[in-house]
Design a protein around this motif. Structure first.
Motif, PDB file in Angstrom:
ATOM      1  N   GLY A  51      33.081  45.409  35.061  1.00 19.60           N
ATOM      2  CA  GLY A  51      33.129  44.669  36.323  1.00 19.60           C
ATOM      3  C   GLY A  51      34.542  44.542  36.867  1.00 19.60           C
ATOM      4  O   GLY A  51      35.516  44.806  36.181  1.00 19.60           O
ATOM      5  N   ILE A  52      34.611  44.121  38.137  1.00 21.77           N
ATOM      6  CA  ILE A  52      35.910  43.869  38.744  1.00 21.77           C
ATOM      7  C   ILE A  52      36.356  42.456  38.370  1.00 21.77           C
ATOM      8  O   ILE A  52      35.585  41.512  38.441  1.00 21.77           O
ATOM      9  N   LEU A  53      37.619  42.315  37.967  1.00 22.87           N
ATOM     10  CA  LEU A  53      38.157  40.999  37.618  1.00 22.87           C
ATOM     11  C   LEU A  53      38.819  40.369  38.831  1.00 22.87           C
ATOM     12  O   LEU A  53      39.594  41.013  39.518  1.00 22.87           O
ATOM     13  N   ALA A  54      38.503  39.108  39.080  1.00 25.27           N
ATOM     14  CA  ALA A  54      39.291  38.335  40.029  1.00 25.27           C
ATOM     15  C   ALA A  54      40.058  37.336  39.174  1.00 25.27           C
ATOM     16  O   ALA A  54      39.940  37.370  37.942  1.00 25.27           O
ATOM     17  N   HIS A  56      39.764  34.318  38.256  1.00 20.09           N
ATOM     18  CA  HIS A  56      39.094  33.462  37.278  1.00 20.09           C
ATOM     19  C   HIS A  56      37.695  33.945  36.924  1.00 20.09           C
ATOM     20  O   HIS A  56      36.989  33.304  36.189  1.00 20.09           O
ATOM     21  N   CYS A  57      37.290  35.082  37.486  1.00 22.84           N
ATOM     22  CA  CYS A  57      35.912  35.492  37.233  1.00 22.84           C
ATOM     23  C   CYS A  57      35.777  37.010  37.135  1.00 22.84           C
ATOM     24  O   CYS A  57      36.706  37.751  37.435  1.00 22.84           O
ATOM     25  N   VAL A  59      32.949  40.198  38.125  1.00 30.40           N
ATOM     26  CA  VAL A  59      31.796  40.515  38.962  1.00 30.40           C
ATOM     27  C   VAL A  59      30.997  41.615  38.263  1.00 30.40           C
ATOM     28  O   VAL A  59      31.540  42.678  37.960  1.00 30.40           O
ATOM     29  N   PRO A  61      29.027  44.825  37.586  1.00 31.69           N
ATOM     30  CA  PRO A  61      29.059  46.044  38.385  1.00 31.69           C
ATOM     31  C   PRO A  61      27.689  46.458  38.926  1.00 31.69           C
ATOM     32  O   PRO A  61      27.623  47.275  39.826  1.00 31.69           O
ATOM     33  N   LEU A  62      26.614  45.896  38.397  1.00 30.31           N
ATOM     34  CA  LEU A  62      25.315  46.360  38.892  1.00 30.31           C
ATOM     35  C   LEU A  62      24.831  45.613  40.125  1.00 30.31           C
ATOM     36  O   LEU A  62      24.433  46.224  41.103  1.00 30.31           O
ATOM     37  N   ASP A  64      26.482  42.445  41.333  1.00 31.39           N
ATOM     38  CA  ASP A  64      27.454  41.468  41.854  1.00 31.39           C
ATOM     39  C   ASP A  64      27.270  40.018  41.436  1.00 31.39           C
ATOM     40  O   ASP A  64      27.738  39.126  42.125  1.00 31.39           O
ATOM     41  N   ARG A  65      26.609  39.763  40.317  1.00 28.32           N
ATOM     42  CA  ARG A  65      26.636  38.368  39.856  1.00 28.32           C
ATOM     43  C   ARG A  65      28.024  38.078  39.333  1.00 28.32           C
ATOM     44  O   ARG A  65      28.692  38.970  38.810  1.00 28.32           O
ATOM     45  N   ARG A  66      28.449  36.824  39.441  1.00 27.08           N
ATOM     46  CA  ARG A  66      29.808  36.502  38.993  1.00 27.08           C
ATOM     47  C   ARG A  66      29.796  35.474  37.877  1.00 27.08           C
ATOM     48  O   ARG A  66      28.975  34.572  37.866  1.00 27.08           O
ATOM     49  N   ASP A  77      23.649  32.893  41.112  1.00 31.15           N
ATOM     50  CA  ASP A  77      22.369  32.473  40.543  1.00 31.15           C
ATOM     51  C   ASP A  77      22.227  32.783  39.063  1.00 31.15           C
ATOM     52  O   ASP A  77      22.820  33.723  38.570  1.00 31.15           O
TER      53      ASP A  77
END
Ligand code: SRM
Ligand SMILES: Cc1cc2nc3c(=O)[nH]c(=O)nc-3n(C[C@H](O)[C@H](O)[C@H](O)COP(=O)(O)OP(=O)(O)OC[C@H]3O[C@@H](n4cnc5c(N)ncnc54)[C@H](O)[C@@H]3O)c2cc1C
Ligand code: SF4
Ligand code: FES
Lengths: 107, 822
Positions: A51-54, A56-57, A59, A61-62, A64-66, A77
């Motif tokens: 996933g992409i890191l921001a 503090h979180c 995401v 890759p499939l 977009d849940r964070r 959700d």
């Protein structure tokens, strides 16, 4: 604590998967430090390590849940994921596995 | 307004919409919402989505938790109302607590009807009504399970579709001689059945279930006459029965439902009833549309004692939510006068029913265009002289033809007038804002195109949204692009540090990555961490975390040698499937991430960028080289296009096609950029689409030579690269800017020369590096690898506590936590 990799093994701002004691975990090297979460997204098993890191979180890759990097809590959700404790010792990255999340009882 | 407030019993769609309608009329109203269910009010209509996805009901929630606090709604979830004192408007809650109110509204909905059949209480038999039922169905309906659905009505078919899409063998068992007999006539039902069967669902008609078989668990059904059907799971969906026990024991008048008058009052003055529990003029409704009508009038009754607004009943209509089967039924399906257009092969069936020369009902199967217009005609009892003509006209109706009362969003009960009011009175300027204000389009989403159309009409087609590139920055693409240019940012992290709040959400990084590269003509500082995984490993991530590989084949042309290398690689790296794609390329699916570099090396072809927002395929037909009709060399032009543009990233993917004559075998008129050879030259078409949206491409220009076409298309492509929003495909971009405006820019000599110049600079930097060459020069030693096998020791080996550890953490492999700090 279990040693997982060297600090150079994960590029800054990315994650990588590792198998530790038969469990798939994702190790993240964020600007704010190192984190480890269970690798499978509770939605449909997406690899959070990709996933992409921001700041503090991460995401998924499939779809977009964070998830919060530190607690594994879901920021969108659904359920969260287990977070593991990470410690950097010298140039080594070590984790302490938290127990697997109890599965929702299927009574 | 009394200080005691209003109590609403039941937090279904009825309870929630009544709550909203009351607050809409009187923002100071104090509302208490008692919901027996543990969840906050959710959209029951969309329940089958979670049957398919397996998610919890949170995603269907009608309002976020904060909404209740913001509107001072007291919400008691998981609480049951045990008794009602109708005269005093007093409720007794579970646990015995009593609360009295100025008035009480009963929105207790209904329960699934369970027929009195022996064995129906066995495990393995479930109704289809709530999230817990979905959960139970999901758990029992694994791949290959045999499922019987009792009931071939709207819900039964929806349930059947839900379980079939999970890979189960499903049989629908229906008592009547045709499906959905309540909504359909025999003609439509006869066409619906094969369409349902085509989804892999077996249909058994005229079967009366006598009992459920099985001792410990249900194992099947027996029908009258002795025939049996084996099943691991039985879903019962034969109807509903209003939940009226509370009203009954309070002494209110009840028949089939709780009897209400035209102001939605029950037989007690201070008690109202709304929704599936209510019976109005002898009718109990089982659909959502009437609920909105009722809630609106009930809110008036509750907030204005003097009002004489009345509820006069609702038109019944329904849409089947089964993918691939478009079906709408409105009002009466049969009547004294009928007009039908049908085509058995289609399947297509459109019928308008008249009574006394006025529109009374419609059935639309296969092609549901005109639903809004017909609904409106039937609701208003329109006089219809020529029903066939009316059916055809409805199909062609646009937003402008619809009256204000026409319902656009069925999920949230929003009319055209509400959308227009959001623009005119609340100052919304874009479809996005209108959707946020009215909640239209936020349900199943199927009405979004119509919402956009209405908003465009209401704003006079004025400029769409100030679309923020990302909500976390609250800056538009234009603003950010300007600052990147003026302040000289060359990497995503510079932009994040300089613009916005400094906090990032993670979702906008890929958009920023494109913007930084575009503004800097590809001479930016690449930060791979800002890229989506596909762009970090140059392949397309798949549902199981493996990847797919699509090498570039210019114009779809390949050679035996390339095919041999692809075949060898597919075998060597055990691709799970080799497939010809819809874009004329070859796809190796299901390969491991760590094998990617070796596969690329063995194949020795450049990346097809099938994973990126970039120049994708140029599809070609055989053209003058082979075809007896060919008038333009489509292969040559297609290959040139692809070579000219390859390697460039774009706001959204760009797919092209070149056809050698107007027969258009390469489908160039539904591509982002298409070229079609015509007598005397080439037609340049732009902004076609044939994916989620279907749109015929606009003709930008007709040119004499292929060279001229390539030049103009390139100018346009660069204009798109510089001005489109992230993920904005050409089919949205071109209508937003306007074809005339685009034509003016790309034919302007000075501007087109500038665009071409910037294109060349960007292309030169991009073409220098085929991403697949990173197989030999990865940007990081572990670009393609996970950590298994990393580290100095074997994975999972224990290491002791660190030297300086004061407490000495106990080394633990797996096991209970050490309970925090102790
Ligand atoms: C491989 C392919 C299907 C096939 O086996 O034929 C395919 C596969 C995917 N398509 Fe497609 N599309 C493929 C041709 C098409 C076509 C037909 C075409 O290209 O001629 C279309 C309609 C034209 C168009 O682009 O609109 C098409 C319209 C879409 C869409 C809808 C885009 C839209 O705006 O309506 C998506 C979703 C998206 O982009 O958000 C999508 C997304 C996808 C993704 C990338 C899903 C994703 O986001 O991960 C699929 C990757 C599957 C995988 O795991 O590898 N794919 N997809 C085709 C590859 C084409 C190629 O050779 O490069
Ligand atoms: C799977 C499915 C798909 C559907 N699809 C469509 C469709 O496509 N189109 C359409 O028009 N309709 C559809 N419907 C029907 C539609 O969902 C219902 O008409 C609507 O949801 C009814 O809303 P309601 O609020 O009246 O009742 P309910 O949703 O039943 O809500 C009543 C609530 O009150 C609570 N309650 C009852 N008694 C008490 C008490 N004593 N104390 C506290 N709480 C109480 C209940 O627990 C419940 O939460 C569908 C229904 C289902 C199940
Ligand atoms: S249509 Fe495209 S996006 Fe949808 S499943 Fe097929 S390949 Fe995937
Ligand atoms: S698998 Fe993670 S969001 Fe769907």
């Amino acid at each position: 604590m279990i040693e997982v990799c060297a600090v150079d093994d994960v590029p800054l701002g990315e994650g990588r998967a590792a198998t530790v004691a038969q469990r798939r975990i994702a190790i993240f090297h964020a600007d704010s430090g190192w984190y480890a979460l269970e690798d499978g997204c509770p939605h449909l098993g997406g690899p959070l390590s990709d996933g992409i890191l921001a700041d503090h979180c991460v995401v998924c890759p499939l779809h977009d849940r964070r998830f919060d990097l530190a607690s594994g809590e879901a920021l969108t959700d659904g359920e969260g994921v287990t977070a593991h404790r990470v410690e950097v010792r010298g140039d080594r990255v070590c984790v302490e596995l938290a127990p697997a999340r109890a599965l929702a009882s299927a009574a | 307004m009394s200080s005691e407030g209003i109590a609403i019993v039941g937090g279904g769609i009825a309870g929630q919409s009544l709550c909203e309608a009351v607050i809409g009329r009187d923002p100071d109203a104090r509302v208490t919402l008692v919901c027996a269910e543990e969840h906050l009010p959710y959209d029951r209509v969309r329940l089958s989505e979670i049957l398919v996805s397996g998610e919890g009901p949170e995603g269907l929630q009608l309002r976020p938790e904060e909404w209740y606090a913001d509107n001072r709604v007291e919400i008691l979830s998981g609480r049951w109302v045990e008794a009602l004192d109708a005269q005093r408007a007093e409720l007794t809650l579970d646990g015995g607590e009593r609360r009295s109110f100025a008035s009480v509204a009963l929105c207790t909905g209904s329960r699934p009807l369970m027929p009195p059949i022996p064995g129906l209480d066995l495990p393995g038999v479930v109704p289809f009504r709530g999230p817990e039922d979905c959960e139970m169905i999901r758990r029992a309906a694994g791949e290959g399970a045999r499922v019987a659905v009792i009931g071939g009505g709207l819900l039964g078919l929806e349930a059947a579709y839900g379980v079939a899409s999970r890979g189960c063998a499903v049989t629908v068992v229906h008592l009547m001689d045709r499906l959905m007999e309540r909504q359909l006539d025999a003609g439509a039902a006869a066409m619906l059945q094969p369409a349902i069967e085509a989804l892999g669902v077996e249909v058994l008609l005229e079967r009366q279930t006598e009992c459920v078989l099985g001792d410990e668990r249900a194992t099947g059904l027996r029908f009258a006459g002795g025939e049996e059907l084996e099943a691991d799971l039985i879903v019962v969906s034969i109807g509903i029965t209003p939940e009226k026990a509370l009203a009954q024991s309070a002494g209110l008048e009840v028949k089939r439902g709780i009897v209400v008058d035209d102001r939605l009052k029950t037989s007690a003055d201070r008690v109202l009833a709304v929704g599936e529990c209510a019976e109005h003029r002898g009718t109990v409704y089982g659909l959502v549309a009437p609920i909105y009508d009722q809630a609106r009038v009930a809110a008036v009754t509750l907030t204005d004692a003097e009002s004489d607004e009345t509820y006069n009943g609702s038109l019944q209509w329904a849409k089947l939510k089964v993918m691939g089967v478009d079906l709408v039924s409105i009002g009466s399906a049969e009547g004294p006068q009928e007009a039908v257009t049908a085509n058995a092969e289609g399947p297509l069936y459109r019928k308008l029913v008249l009574a006394d020369g006025r529109a009374a009902g419609a059935v639309l199967l296969g092609d549901v265009r005109g639903t809004e217009a017909l609904l409106d005609a039937i609701r208003c009892d329109d006089e219809v002289a020529d029903p066939l003509e009316r059916l055809a006209a409805a199909a062609a109706a646009t937003a402008a033809d619809l009256p204000d009362g026409a319902q656009i969003c069925d999920c949230n009960g929003v009319c055209k007038g509400d959308l227009v009011a959001a623009v005119r009175e609340q100052g919304a300027g874009s479809a996005r804002e209108v959707m946020a204000l009215t909640r239209a389009g936020t349900g199943c989403g199927s009405c979004k195109p119509m919402v956009k159309e209405v908003v465009a009409e209401a704003t006079g087609g004025a400029a769409e949204e100030p679309a923020f590139l990302c909500p976390c920055k609250r800056q538009t693409r234009e603003e950010l692009a300007r600052r990147i240019g003026e302040e000289g940012h060359t990497a995503v992290s510079d932009v994040t540090a300089a613009c916005g709040t400094g906090r990032e959400c993670g979702l906008c990084k890929p958009a920023l990555a494109y913007l930084v590269s575009e503004v800097n003509d590809n001479r930016h500082r690449e930060e791979r961490s800002a890229r989506y995984i596909n762009d970090r490993v140059h392949a397309n991530i798949q549902n199981d975390g493996t990847f797919s590989v699509v090498p570039r084949m210019y114009g779809g042309v390949t050679t035996p040698d390339q095919l041999r290398r692809i075949a060898d690689a597919a075998e060597r790296y055990e691709a799970r499937m080799v497939k010809v794609t819809g874009g004329q390329r070859i796809d190796l699916l299901g390969v491991a991430k760590e094998d990617l570099p070796a596969i690329w090396r063995d194949i020795g072809m450049p990346s097809g960028h099938a994973y990126a927002k970039a120049i994708r395929t140029v599809k070609t037909c055989v053209g003058t080289d082979f075809c007896r009709f060919g008038i333009g060399d489509s292969i040559d032009l297609g290959v040139r296009m692809e070579r000219e543009w390859e390697g460039l990233h774009t706001p959204a993917k760009v797919k092209s096609g070149v056809s050698g004559c107007p027969r258009n075998c390469a489908e160039a008129t539904v591509k982002d950029i298409g070229a079609v050879a015509v007598e005397g030259g080439w037609q340049l078409r732009i902004a076609g689409a044939a994916g989620g949206t279907v749109r015929e491409a606009d003709v930008l220009a007709t040119l004499e030579t292929a060279d001229e076409l390539l030049r103009l298309a390139t100018v346009f492509l660069q204009y798109y690269r510089e001005h489109a929003d992230h993920k904005e495909r050409m089919y949205d971009f071109v209508p937003r800017i306007g074809l005339e405006e685009i034509r003016a820019v790309v034919t302007d000599e000075r501007r087109s020369a500038e665009l071409l110049e910037r294109f060349r600079i960007a292309k030169a930097a991009a073409a220098a590096k085929d991403p697949w060459l990173e197989r030999d020069e990865p940007y990081h030693p572990r670009q393609f690898e996970d950590l298994d096998g990393a580290g100095g020791r074997a994975m999972g080996e224990l290491v002791g506590p660190p030297e300086d550890a004061d407490e000495g953490a106990v080394p633990a492999l797996v096991g209970p936590p050490e309970d925090g700090e102790r």
